[in-house]
Design a protein around this motif. Structure first.
Motif, PDB file in Angstrom:
ATOM      1  N   ALA A 189     -19.781   6.401  -2.088  1.00 20.54           N
ATOM      2  CA  ALA A 189     -19.706   5.077  -2.604  1.00 20.54           C
ATOM      3  C   ALA A 189     -18.235   4.880  -3.496  1.00 20.54           C
ATOM      4  CB  ALA A 189     -20.942   4.642  -3.433  1.00 20.54           C
ATOM      5  N   ALA A 190     -18.106   5.913  -4.356  1.00 21.60           N
ATOM      6  CA  ALA A 190     -16.721   5.654  -5.039  1.00 21.60           C
ATOM      7  C   ALA A 190     -15.627   5.978  -4.081  1.00 21.60           C
ATOM      8  CB  ALA A 190     -16.827   7.005  -5.928  1.00 21.60           C
ATOM      9  N   GLU A 191     -15.754   6.740  -3.191  1.00 18.15           N
ATOM     10  CA  GLU A 191     -14.746   6.846  -2.210  1.00 18.15           C
ATOM     11  C   GLU A 191     -14.285   5.415  -1.618  1.00 18.15           C
ATOM     12  OE1 GLU A 191     -13.290   9.264   1.646  1.00 18.15           O
ATOM     13  OE2 GLU A 191     -15.280   9.594   0.827  1.00 18.15           O
ATOM     14  N   LEU A 192     -15.303   4.824  -1.101  1.00 20.04           N
ATOM     15  CA  LEU A 192     -15.267   3.582  -0.237  1.00 20.04           C
ATOM     16  C   LEU A 192     -14.696   2.517  -1.353  1.00 20.04           C
ATOM     17  CD1 LEU A 192     -18.410   3.534   1.915  1.00 20.04           C
ATOM     18  CD2 LEU A 192     -15.991   3.913   2.677  1.00 20.04           C
ATOM     19  N   LYS A 193     -15.249   2.564  -2.468  1.00 22.20           N
ATOM     20  CA  LYS A 193     -14.802   1.536  -3.627  1.00 22.20           C
ATOM     21  C   LYS A 193     -13.247   1.760  -3.657  1.00 22.20           C
ATOM     22  CE  LYS A 193     -15.420  -0.273  -8.181  1.00 22.20           C
ATOM     23  NZ  LYS A 193     -16.265  -0.064  -9.532  1.00 22.20           N
ATOM     24  N   ARG A 194     -12.783   2.957  -4.017  1.00 20.64           N
ATOM     25  CA  ARG A 194     -11.454   3.315  -4.242  1.00 20.64           C
ATOM     26  C   ARG A 194     -10.718   3.079  -2.970  1.00 20.64           C
ATOM     27  NH1 ARG A 194      -7.403   6.361  -2.765  1.00 20.64           N
ATOM     28  NH2 ARG A 194      -8.734   7.285  -1.106  1.00 20.64           N
ATOM     29  N   GLN A 195     -11.117   3.262  -1.698  1.00 24.62           N
ATOM     30  CA  GLN A 195     -10.331   2.864  -0.660  1.00 24.62           C
ATOM     31  C   GLN A 195     -10.309   1.355  -0.405  1.00 24.62           C
ATOM     32  OE1 GLN A 195     -12.171   4.927   2.665  1.00 24.62           O
ATOM     33  NE2 GLN A 195     -11.460   6.805   2.107  1.00 24.62           N
ATOM     34  N   ALA A 196     -11.182   0.669  -0.650  1.00 29.33           N
ATOM     35  CA  ALA A 196     -10.978  -0.970  -0.604  1.00 29.33           C
ATOM     36  C   ALA A 196     -10.085  -1.435  -1.661  1.00 29.33           C
ATOM     37  CB  ALA A 196     -12.524  -1.444  -0.585  1.00 29.33           C
ATOM     38  N   ALA A 197     -10.008  -0.807  -2.896  1.00 22.57           N
ATOM     39  CA  ALA A 197      -9.063  -1.464  -3.967  1.00 22.57           C
ATOM     40  C   ALA A 197      -7.559  -1.089  -3.385  1.00 22.57           C
ATOM     41  CB  ALA A 197      -9.523  -0.732  -5.151  1.00 22.57           C
ATOM     42  N   GLU A 201      -4.441  -3.649  -2.746  1.00 28.52           N
ATOM     43  CA  GLU A 201      -3.240  -3.328  -3.179  1.00 28.52           C
ATOM     44  C   GLU A 201      -2.107  -3.010  -2.230  1.00 28.52           C
ATOM     45  OE1 GLU A 201      -0.234  -2.655  -6.467  1.00 28.52           O
ATOM     46  OE2 GLU A 201      -2.010  -3.961  -6.024  1.00 28.52           O
ATOM     47  N   ALA A 202      -2.158  -2.399  -1.193  1.00 27.93           N
ATOM     48  CA  ALA A 202      -1.120  -1.887  -0.240  1.00 27.93           C
ATOM     49  C   ALA A 202      -0.732  -3.218   0.523  1.00 27.93           C
ATOM     50  CB  ALA A 202      -1.846  -1.043   0.592  1.00 27.93           C
ATOM     51  N   ARG A 203      -1.755  -4.118   0.761  1.00 30.37           N
ATOM     52  CA  ARG A 203      -1.821  -5.500   1.613  1.00 30.37           C
ATOM     53  C   ARG A 203      -0.903  -6.206   0.625  1.00 30.37           C
ATOM     54  NH1 ARG A 203      -3.569  -7.202   6.267  1.00 30.37           N
ATOM     55  NH2 ARG A 203      -5.284  -5.747   6.383  1.00 30.37           N
ATOM     56  N   ARG A 204      -1.029  -6.295  -0.601  1.00 37.11           N
ATOM     57  CA  ARG A 204      -0.329  -7.147  -1.392  1.00 37.11           C
ATOM     58  C   ARG A 204       1.087  -6.748  -1.661  1.00 37.11           C
ATOM     59  NH1 ARG A 204       1.400  -7.372  -6.432  1.00 37.11           N
ATOM     60  NH2 ARG A 204       0.763  -5.105  -6.904  1.00 37.11           N
ATOM     61  N   VAL A 205       1.289  -5.439  -1.646  1.00 40.53           N
ATOM     62  CA  VAL A 205       2.616  -5.038  -1.917  1.00 40.53           C
ATOM     63  C   VAL A 205       3.383  -5.092  -0.536  1.00 40.53           C
ATOM     64  CG1 VAL A 205       4.206  -2.831  -2.502  1.00 40.53           C
ATOM     65  CG2 VAL A 205       2.212  -3.497  -3.616  1.00 40.53           C
ATOM     66  N   ILE A 206       2.789  -4.881   0.528  1.00 42.69           N
ATOM     67  CA  ILE A 206       3.550  -5.051   1.932  1.00 42.69           C
ATOM     68  C   ILE A 206       3.705  -6.358   2.322  1.00 42.69           C
ATOM     69  CG2 ILE A 206       2.925  -4.692   4.415  1.00 42.69           C
ATOM     70  CD1 ILE A 206       1.262  -2.273   3.807  1.00 42.69           C
ATOM     71  N   VAL A 219       2.409   2.695  -3.211  1.00 39.03           N
ATOM     72  CA  VAL A 219       1.275   2.291  -2.957  1.00 39.03           C
ATOM     73  C   VAL A 219       0.685   3.013  -1.979  1.00 39.03           C
ATOM     74  CG1 VAL A 219       1.933   0.486  -1.555  1.00 39.03           C
ATOM     75  CG2 VAL A 219      -0.245   0.339  -2.742  1.00 39.03           C
ATOM     76  N   LEU A 220       1.301   3.396  -1.037  1.00 37.57           N
ATOM     77  CA  LEU A 220       0.862   4.532   0.097  1.00 37.57           C
ATOM     78  C   LEU A 220       0.832   5.881   0.014  1.00 37.57           C
ATOM     79  CD1 LEU A 220       2.741   2.570   3.309  1.00 37.57           C
ATOM     80  CD2 LEU A 220       0.307   2.373   2.476  1.00 37.57           C
ATOM     81  N   LYS A 221       1.415   6.259  -0.962  1.00 39.05           N
ATOM     82  CA  LYS A 221       1.264   7.689  -1.237  1.00 39.05           C
ATOM     83  C   LYS A 221       0.040   7.843  -1.826  1.00 39.05           C
ATOM     84  CE  LYS A 221       3.376  11.278  -4.099  1.00 39.05           C
ATOM     85  NZ  LYS A 221       4.538  11.606  -5.086  1.00 39.05           N
ATOM     86  N   ASN A 222      -0.540   7.055  -2.562  1.00 40.43           N
ATOM     87  CA  ASN A 222      -1.578   6.932  -3.310  1.00 40.43           C
ATOM     88  C   ASN A 222      -2.823   6.708  -2.507  1.00 40.43           C
ATOM     89  OD1 ASN A 222      -0.422   7.313  -5.677  1.00 40.43           O
ATOM     90  ND2 ASN A 222      -0.295   5.365  -6.422  1.00 40.43           N
ATOM     91  N   ASN A 223      -2.542   6.260  -1.110  1.00 43.65           N
ATOM     92  CA  ASN A 223      -3.673   5.924  -0.367  1.00 43.65           C
ATOM     93  C   ASN A 223      -3.299   6.312   1.072  1.00 43.65           C
ATOM     94  OD1 ASN A 223      -5.297   3.788  -1.554  1.00 43.65           O
ATOM     95  ND2 ASN A 223      -3.465   3.246  -2.306  1.00 43.65           N
ATOM     96  N   THR A 224      -3.046   7.969   1.197  1.00 44.64           N
ATOM     97  CA  THR A 224      -2.748   8.289   2.467  1.00 44.64           C
ATOM     98  C   THR A 224      -3.820   8.436   3.500  1.00 44.64           C
ATOM     99  OG1 THR A 224      -3.352  10.532   1.500  1.00 44.64           O
ATOM    100  CG2 THR A 224      -1.009  10.080   1.457  1.00 44.64           C
ATOM    101  N   TRP A 225      -5.139   8.069   2.945  1.00 46.31           N
ATOM    102  CA  TRP A 225      -6.090   8.019   4.091  1.00 46.31           C
ATOM    103  C   TRP A 225      -6.068   6.944   5.026  1.00 46.31           C
ATOM    104  CZ3 TRP A 225      -8.838   3.451   4.716  1.00 46.31           C
ATOM    105  CH2 TRP A 225      -8.520   2.350   3.748  1.00 46.31           C
ATOM    106  N   ILE A 360      -2.010  -1.331   8.485  1.00 46.18           N
ATOM    107  CA  ILE A 360      -3.129  -1.854   7.354  1.00 46.18           C
ATOM    108  C   ILE A 360      -4.284  -2.274   8.057  1.00 46.18           C
ATOM    109  CG2 ILE A 360      -3.560  -3.507   5.423  1.00 46.18           C
ATOM    110  CD1 ILE A 360      -1.951  -0.827   4.524  1.00 46.18           C
ATOM    111  N   ASP A 361      -3.937  -3.062   9.116  1.00 46.40           N
ATOM    112  CA  ASP A 361      -5.109  -3.704  10.018  1.00 46.40           C
ATOM    113  C   ASP A 361      -5.837  -2.497  10.465  1.00 46.40           C
ATOM    114  OD1 ASP A 361      -4.231  -6.265   9.425  1.00 46.40           O
ATOM    115  OD2 ASP A 361      -3.159  -6.803  11.343  1.00 46.40           O
ATOM    116  N   SER A 362      -5.326  -1.575  10.836  1.00 44.66           N
ATOM    117  CA  SER A 362      -5.907  -0.463  11.511  1.00 44.66           C
ATOM    118  C   SER A 362      -6.803   0.329  10.506  1.00 44.66           C
ATOM    119  CB  SER A 362      -5.173   0.507  12.166  1.00 44.66           C
ATOM    120  OG  SER A 362      -5.884   1.727  12.588  1.00 44.66           O
ATOM    121  N   ALA A 363      -6.177   0.329   8.999  1.00 43.88           N
ATOM    122  CA  ALA A 363      -7.032   1.046   8.134  1.00 43.88           C
ATOM    123  C   ALA A 363      -8.415   0.105   7.698  1.00 43.88           C
ATOM    124  CB  ALA A 363      -6.113   1.176   7.027  1.00 43.88           C
TER     125      ALA A 363
END
Length: 378
Positions: A189-197, A201-206, A219-225, A360-363
């Motif tokens: 659950a913590a992982e999913l919450k972090r990924q959603a946030a 953030e990534a979409r906002r910056v993009i 922003v993408l270095k912090n979300n390599t998933w 981002i759409d794929s993620a």
């Protein structure tokens, strides 16, 4: 200026902080490093340390005595003296207590025991039912270290140390972790919450029309998933070949290197142009692909040195070029843009071109499928 503007946006005379302040300071630090203004980097790092609680207010004020004259603050000096005295007395009393219970203990074992105690002191708590008193629970440092490793290696939380601290100092969270099945659910659950946030953030910056390549990299270095499950994570070293610095090196599941090259998103301009009744990629896209190919050539040529020095395989390396956004070319249907890029990708076996929106759409589809398998809604 963005950081100062955020701080002044609080209600009344209060300065505004929060995660937004941290993010803006990090961006300012990145800008300063890009301009080689290392004295500014140091000052901003001091501000970050204070904002994130790694520097106490008295220390911060003593180091930046801009509006103070005369002697240093006598109250702060006395506070330091008292703190040092209390800490020394605690170590001495605790050492005697250990020796009374275990007189056969060696000097090395005694030191290790004291170090363990002081580590637990990082997680001291203030019970609500005992005002003025504090409590140190034995073994919390060991649990926090285990959690930090789990968060860092399996969940990729942005600040695993702080996340581990929050869990071990929360009685409810600690109780849940005692149950293996529930702890797995908690970590997931913590992982999913972090990924959603992170995705938000990534979409906002993009989609920010003034975002730079540095913003996108951060922003993408912090979300390599978001790059998919075929990657194990990022590689810390970015200078693998002479004269080249990779934007984001990833390690594939087969152990080989994958290079992500960042270009601008909304500022990239046209991705395709009309040529003989068809849409084809623009020169800027071709130049970016050429740059990625040059990286791969250099990695191939220096593969033996890289494998010997860093232990990774670069002969089978591949690359992704992230460039542009369909929103910057609204007069062309998105499908036409993607068709032109897919045609180009089919002829470059080791380099793939993606728009930031496609990534981002794929993620987001992957995240929705993880949260609610078999459905299209979160």
């Amino acid at each position: 200026m963005a950081t100062a503007g955020h701080m002044r946006s609080g209600k009344g005379r209060n300065r505004r902080g929060g995660q937004e302040l941290i993010t803006r300071l990090e961006i300012a630090r990145l800008r300063a490093s890009e301009e080689n203004e290392w004295h500014v980097v140091r000052l901003i790092q001091d501000a970050l340390d204070y904002s994130e609680g790694r520097t106490l207010k008295p220390e911060f004020e003593e180091r930046f005595r801009l509006f103070q004259d005369g002697k240093r603050n006598e109250h702060n000096i006395n506070y330091l003296r008292r703190t040092f005295w209390v800490a020394s007395r605690y170590v001495a009393d605790r050492g005697r207590e250990i020796l009374d219970k275990r007189p056969e203990i060696s000097a090395h074992e005694l030191i290790e025991e004291l170090v363990s105690d002081t580590d637990d002191g990082q997680f001291a708590e203030a019970p609500d039912d005992r005002p003025g008193r504090y409590r140190v629970v034995r073994g919390r440092a060991e649990m926090a270290l285990w959690l930090e490793r789990v968060f860092r290696n399996r969940i990729d939380i942005e600040d695993p140390t702080e996340a581990a601290r929050s869990v071990v100092t929360s009685p409810d969270a600690a109780a849940v972790l005692a149950d293996d099945s529930q702890s797995e659910m908690l970590l997931r659950a913590a992982e999913l919450k972090r990924q959603a946030a992170g995705l938000d953030e990534a979409r906002r910056v993009i989609e920010d029309p003034v975002a730079s390549e540095g913003d996108l990299h951060r922003v993408l270095k912090n979300n390599t998933w978001v790059f998919g499950g075929r990657f194990l994570g990022s590689f810390a070293e970015r200078r693998l070949t002479v004269g080249n610095e990779l934007d984001l090196p990833l390690i594939r599941a087969d152990g080989a290197l994958h290079v992500v090259e960042f270009k601008r998103s909304m500022q990239a301009g046209a991705l395709v142009k009309r040529y003989r009744n068809a849409w084809v990629p623009t020169a800027e896209v071709h130049d970016a692909v050429g740059q990625a190919i040059n990286y791969l050539v250099a990695l191939d040529e220096e593969r033996h040195e890289i494998r010997s020095k860093f232990g990774i395989e670069t002969r089978r390396a591949s690359a992704t070029v992230l460039i542009g956004h369909p929103g910057s070319q609204p007069d062309v249907p998105e499908e036409e843009i993607y068709d032109a890029l897919r045609t180009m990708n089919s002829h470059t076996s080791r380099v793939e071109v993606l728009t930031y929106k496609d990534l981002i759409d794929s993620a987001e589809r992957t995240l929705k499928g993880t949260v609610c398998p078999g459905t299209s809604e979160r």
